[in-house]
Design a protein around this motif. Structure first.
Motif, PDB file in Angstrom:
ATOM      1  N   PRO A 260       0.813  -1.224   0.000  1.00  0.00           N
ATOM      2  CA  PRO A 260       0.000   0.000   0.000  1.00  0.00           C
ATOM      3  C   PRO A 260       0.844   1.272   0.000  1.00  0.00           C
ATOM      4  O   PRO A 260       0.489   2.262  -0.629  1.00  0.00           O
ATOM      5  CB  PRO A 260      -0.821  -0.121   1.297  1.00  0.00           C
ATOM      6  N   SER A 261       1.983   1.241   0.696  1.00  0.00           N
ATOM      7  CA  SER A 261       2.849   2.413   0.740  1.00  0.00           C
ATOM      8  C   SER A 261       3.475   2.672  -0.628  1.00  0.00           C
ATOM      9  O   SER A 261       3.501   3.810  -1.108  1.00  0.00           O
ATOM     10  CB  SER A 261       3.943   2.224   1.791  1.00  0.00           C
ATOM     11  N   VAL A 262       3.989   1.623  -1.249  1.00  0.00           N
ATOM     12  CA  VAL A 262       4.579   1.777  -2.582  1.00  0.00           C
ATOM     13  C   VAL A 262       3.534   2.304  -3.551  1.00  0.00           C
ATOM     14  O   VAL A 262       3.802   3.191  -4.379  1.00  0.00           O
ATOM     15  CB  VAL A 262       5.148   0.434  -3.073  1.00  0.00           C
ATOM     16  N   THR A 263       2.314   1.809  -3.449  1.00  0.00           N
ATOM     17  CA  THR A 263       1.229   2.271  -4.317  1.00  0.00           C
ATOM     18  C   THR A 263       0.943   3.753  -4.098  1.00  0.00           C
ATOM     19  O   THR A 263       0.680   4.498  -5.053  1.00  0.00           O
ATOM     20  CB  THR A 263      -0.048   1.451  -4.053  1.00  0.00           C
ATOM     21  N   ALA A 264       0.999   4.180  -2.829  1.00  0.00           N
ATOM     22  CA  ALA A 264       0.749   5.592  -2.527  1.00  0.00           C
ATOM     23  C   ALA A 264       1.803   6.485  -3.171  1.00  0.00           C
ATOM     24  O   ALA A 264       1.486   7.556  -3.697  1.00  0.00           O
ATOM     25  CB  ALA A 264       0.718   5.803  -1.017  1.00  0.00           C
ATOM     26  N   PHE A 265       3.059   6.056  -3.135  1.00  0.00           N
ATOM     27  CA  PHE A 265       4.109   6.835  -3.783  1.00  0.00           C
ATOM     28  C   PHE A 265       3.873   6.907  -5.289  1.00  0.00           C
ATOM     29  O   PHE A 265       4.052   7.963  -5.910  1.00  0.00           O
ATOM     30  CB  PHE A 265       5.483   6.228  -3.494  1.00  0.00           C
ATOM     31  N   LEU A 266       3.463   5.797  -5.880  1.00  0.00           N
ATOM     32  CA  LEU A 266       3.176   5.807  -7.317  1.00  0.00           C
ATOM     33  C   LEU A 266       2.041   6.775  -7.635  1.00  0.00           C
ATOM     34  O   LEU A 266       2.085   7.499  -8.629  1.00  0.00           O
ATOM     35  CB  LEU A 266       2.820   4.399  -7.786  1.00  0.00           C
ATOM     36  N   SER A 267       1.030   6.801  -6.771  1.00  0.00           N
ATOM     37  CA  SER A 267      -0.092   7.707  -6.976  1.00  0.00           C
ATOM     38  C   SER A 267       0.326   9.166  -6.820  1.00  0.00           C
ATOM     39  O   SER A 267      -0.333  10.069  -7.353  1.00  0.00           O
ATOM     40  CB  SER A 267      -1.219   7.393  -5.986  1.00  0.00           C
ATOM     41  N   ALA A 268       1.420   9.394  -6.093  1.00  0.00           N
ATOM     42  CA  ALA A 268       1.897  10.752  -5.852  1.00  0.00           C
ATOM     43  C   ALA A 268       2.875  11.228  -6.926  1.00  0.00           C
ATOM     44  O   ALA A 268       3.474  12.296  -6.788  1.00  0.00           O
ATOM     45  CB  ALA A 268       2.557  10.834  -4.476  1.00  0.00           C
ATOM     46  N   GLY A 269       3.050  10.453  -7.991  1.00  0.00           N
ATOM     47  CA  GLY A 269       3.917  10.879  -9.085  1.00  0.00           C
ATOM     48  C   GLY A 269       5.337  10.361  -9.008  1.00  0.00           C
ATOM     49  O   GLY A 269       6.181  10.766  -9.814  1.00  0.00           O
ATOM     50  N   PHE A 270       5.609   9.464  -8.058  1.00  0.00           N
ATOM     51  CA  PHE A 270       6.918   8.821  -7.991  1.00  0.00           C
ATOM     52  C   PHE A 270       6.924   7.623  -8.945  1.00  0.00           C
ATOM     53  O   PHE A 270       5.882   7.057  -9.257  1.00  0.00           O
ATOM     54  CB  PHE A 270       7.216   8.332  -6.574  1.00  0.00           C
ATOM     55  N   ARG A 271       8.101   7.247  -9.396  1.00  0.00           N
ATOM     56  CA  ARG A 271       8.237   6.040 -10.211  1.00  0.00           C
ATOM     57  C   ARG A 271       9.094   5.029  -9.446  1.00  0.00           C
ATOM     58  O   ARG A 271       9.969   5.398  -8.664  1.00  0.00           O
ATOM     59  CB  ARG A 271       8.890   6.367 -11.556  1.00  0.00           C
ATOM     60  N   PHE A 272       8.803   3.749  -9.686  1.00  0.00           N
ATOM     61  CA  PHE A 272       9.617   2.697  -9.066  1.00  0.00           C
ATOM     62  C   PHE A 272      10.914   2.585  -9.848  1.00  0.00           C
ATOM     63  O   PHE A 272      10.907   2.345 -11.054  1.00  0.00           O
ATOM     64  CB  PHE A 272       8.850   1.372  -9.104  1.00  0.00           C
ATOM     65  N   SER A 273      12.042   2.748  -9.152  1.00  0.00           N
ATOM     66  CA  SER A 273      13.339   2.740  -9.820  1.00  0.00           C
ATOM     67  C   SER A 273      14.068   1.415  -9.667  1.00  0.00           C
ATOM     68  O   SER A 273      14.623   0.897 -10.642  1.00  0.00           O
ATOM     69  CB  SER A 273      14.218   3.872  -9.270  1.00  0.00           C
ATOM     70  N   ALA A 274      14.087   0.867  -8.449  1.00  0.00           N
ATOM     71  CA  ALA A 274      14.863  -0.362  -8.221  1.00  0.00           C
ATOM     72  C   ALA A 274      14.548  -0.904  -6.843  1.00  0.00           C
ATOM     73  O   ALA A 274      13.960  -0.220  -5.999  1.00  0.00           O
ATOM     74  CB  ALA A 274      16.364  -0.073  -8.339  1.00  0.00           C
ATOM     75  N   GLU A 275      14.945  -2.139  -6.633  1.00  0.00           N
ATOM     76  CA  GLU A 275      14.952  -2.718  -5.293  1.00  0.00           C
ATOM     77  C   GLU A 275      16.359  -2.531  -4.727  1.00  0.00           C
ATOM     78  O   GLU A 275      17.346  -2.785  -5.433  1.00  0.00           O
ATOM     79  CB  GLU A 275      14.593  -4.199  -5.327  1.00  0.00           C
ATOM     80  N   LEU A 278      19.034  -2.398   2.012  1.00  0.00           N
ATOM     81  CA  LEU A 278      19.532  -1.525   3.063  1.00  0.00           C
ATOM     82  C   LEU A 278      19.859  -2.366   4.283  1.00  0.00           C
ATOM     83  O   LEU A 278      19.442  -3.522   4.379  1.00  0.00           O
ATOM     84  CB  LEU A 278      18.483  -0.455   3.388  1.00  0.00           C
ATOM     85  N   PRO A 279      20.605  -1.826   5.226  1.00  0.00           N
ATOM     86  CA  PRO A 279      20.993  -2.624   6.398  1.00  0.00           C
ATOM     87  C   PRO A 279      19.811  -3.197   7.170  1.00  0.00           C
ATOM     88  O   PRO A 279      19.933  -4.249   7.794  1.00  0.00           O
ATOM     89  CB  PRO A 279      21.762  -1.604   7.252  1.00  0.00           C
ATOM     90  N   ASP A 280      18.653  -2.513   7.127  1.00  0.00           N
ATOM     91  CA  ASP A 280      17.529  -2.943   7.954  1.00  0.00           C
ATOM     92  C   ASP A 280      16.333  -3.451   7.161  1.00  0.00           C
ATOM     93  O   ASP A 280      15.326  -3.844   7.736  1.00  0.00           O
ATOM     94  CB  ASP A 280      17.087  -1.789   8.855  1.00  0.00           C
ATOM     95  N   LYS A 281      16.404  -3.415   5.820  1.00  0.00           N
ATOM     96  CA  LYS A 281      15.234  -3.812   5.037  1.00  0.00           C
ATOM     97  C   LYS A 281      15.611  -3.923   3.563  1.00  0.00           C
ATOM     98  O   LYS A 281      16.666  -3.439   3.136  1.00  0.00           O
ATOM     99  CB  LYS A 281      14.117  -2.775   5.189  1.00  0.00           C
ATOM    100  N   ARG A 282      14.722  -4.556   2.817  1.00  0.00           N
ATOM    101  CA  ARG A 282      14.785  -4.494   1.361  1.00  0.00           C
ATOM    102  C   ARG A 282      13.752  -3.463   0.942  1.00  0.00           C
ATOM    103  O   ARG A 282      12.567  -3.571   1.280  1.00  0.00           O
ATOM    104  CB  ARG A 282      14.497  -5.854   0.737  1.00  0.00           C
ATOM    105  N   ALA A 283      14.190  -2.451   0.223  1.00  0.00           N
ATOM    106  CA  ALA A 283      13.348  -1.292  -0.020  1.00  0.00           C
ATOM    107  C   ALA A 283      13.054  -1.109  -1.501  1.00  0.00           C
ATOM    108  O   ALA A 283      13.787  -1.593  -2.372  1.00  0.00           O
ATOM    109  CB  ALA A 283      14.017  -0.024   0.522  1.00  0.00           C
ATOM    110  N   ALA A 284      11.970  -0.406  -1.753  1.00  0.00           N
ATOM    111  CA  ALA A 284      11.638   0.035  -3.103  1.00  0.00           C
ATOM    112  C   ALA A 284      12.140   1.466  -3.250  1.00  0.00           C
ATOM    113  O   ALA A 284      11.698   2.352  -2.520  1.00  0.00           O
ATOM    114  CB  ALA A 284      10.134  -0.034  -3.330  1.00  0.00           C
ATOM    115  N   LEU A 285      13.076   1.689  -4.149  1.00  0.00           N
ATOM    116  CA  LEU A 285      13.573   3.032  -4.386  1.00  0.00           C
ATOM    117  C   LEU A 285      12.575   3.758  -5.286  1.00  0.00           C
ATOM    118  O   LEU A 285      12.376   3.398  -6.440  1.00  0.00           O
ATOM    119  CB  LEU A 285      14.952   2.988  -5.052  1.00  0.00           C
TER     120      LEU A 285
END
Length: 296
Positions: A260-275, A278-285
């Motif tokens: 849901p968070s990644v979807t919210a960023f997409l709705s806000a005009g962000f694009r998914f760049s890469a996975e 990070l030291p504490d998580k695998r993140a969506a850039l």
């Protein structure tokens, strides 16, 4: 382990140890210094005229110059400034809060977040107000102890846990600025605006100079799950691009598991760049590009 995003409308994507670096801020002072015109009159000739514009005309010029003209946007900005000032007075418990300064802040690593001013969003007039620990700690601590937030930010516990997190940024060099999001005069979200290119996050993706990161959580349960986070994310990302001319990209790194968070960023005009790992998580850039802001 650094905090991450909580829900679709309770978004955060903190990079590791945001705001704890030691890179010095650039020198310089952008404060505008006015001249004392009354003492600058010539005394060489007795027939020198002392011309003075009417006070009403001077006030009108200042209003248009500072606000950009007599438009609906100016009216909204004035409303937001008044609302933010009202929040300041309420937090002090009196009616004697200092007036909002119109003097530009000294140059810093984020171009004076405190001076960015209000913006109009679909949800109302919104403004970022830098955190003051003595005023805001109980509220931010309460939000951090919400189970939905604590699952990702990992800052649940007594107030000193939140205070340490805020203090690391406030005592730093200005590369990360913690803020309250004040919507229509009411604080309802917590933000961190930070220099992603100076953060440890930059070790994990091809950072560019002046990349600016955003972390967000929406505090009130009633404000979540209705698209408010996406609307505010878009508004703040655009605000960053407007107020930081050197910044070409706004970035975030929500936990990849938080769809849901990644979807919210997409709705806000962000694009998914890469996975990114990070030291504490695998993140969506997630990236919002200046040159794509009118297309996404």
């Amino acid at each position: 382990m650094s905090p991450t995003d909580a829900t679709a409308d309770e978004i955060s994507a903190p990079g590791p140890d945001a705001g704890t670096g030691t890179c010095p801020a650039p020198a310089g002072d952008a404060t505008v210094r006015g001249a004392d015109r009354s003492s600058a009159r010539s005394t060489d000739h007795e027939d020198t005229l002392d011309l003075r514009l009417p006070d009403e005309l001077v006030a009108l010029f200042e209003t248009r110059h500072l606000g950009g003209g007599d438009t609906g946007t100016d009216s909204a900005a004035g409303t937001a400034a008044a609302a933010a000032a009202g929040y300041e007075r309420q937090s002090r418990g009196d009616d004697d809060a200092a007036p909002v300064s119109l003097t530009p802040a000294r140059d810093d690593l984020l171009d004076g977040v405190a001076q960015w001013g209000p913006v109009t969003t679909p949800a109302g007039v919104f403004q970022l107000v830098p955190v003051r620990v003595e005023r805001d700690l109980p509220l931010v601590c309460r939000w951090m102890n919400d189970p939905a937030v604590a699952a990702f930010w990992e800052l649940a516990g007594p107030q000193d846990v939140t205070e340490d997190h805020l203090g690391a940024q406030l005592a730093g060099d200005g590369r990360s600025v913690p803020c309250l999001g004040v919507l229509e005069g009411t604080p309802m979200s917590y933000w961190e605006i930070y220099r992603a290119d100076l953060d440890l996050l930059a070790r994990h993706y091809p950072a560019r100079p002046h990349d600016t990161g955003i972390h967000l959580l929406v505090g009130g349960v009633t404000d979540r799950g209705r698209g408010l986070g996406s609307a505010l994310l878009r508004a703040v990302a655009d605000l960053v691009l407007d107020k930081r001319p050197a910044c070409a990209r706004v970035v975030a790194e929500p936990d990849l598991r938080n769809i849901p968070s990644v979807t919210a960023f997409l709705s806000a005009g962000f694009r998914f760049s890469a996975e990114v790992d990070l030291p504490d998580k695998r993140a969506a850039l997630m990236i919002r590009d200046r040159f794509l802001r009118d297309l996404l």
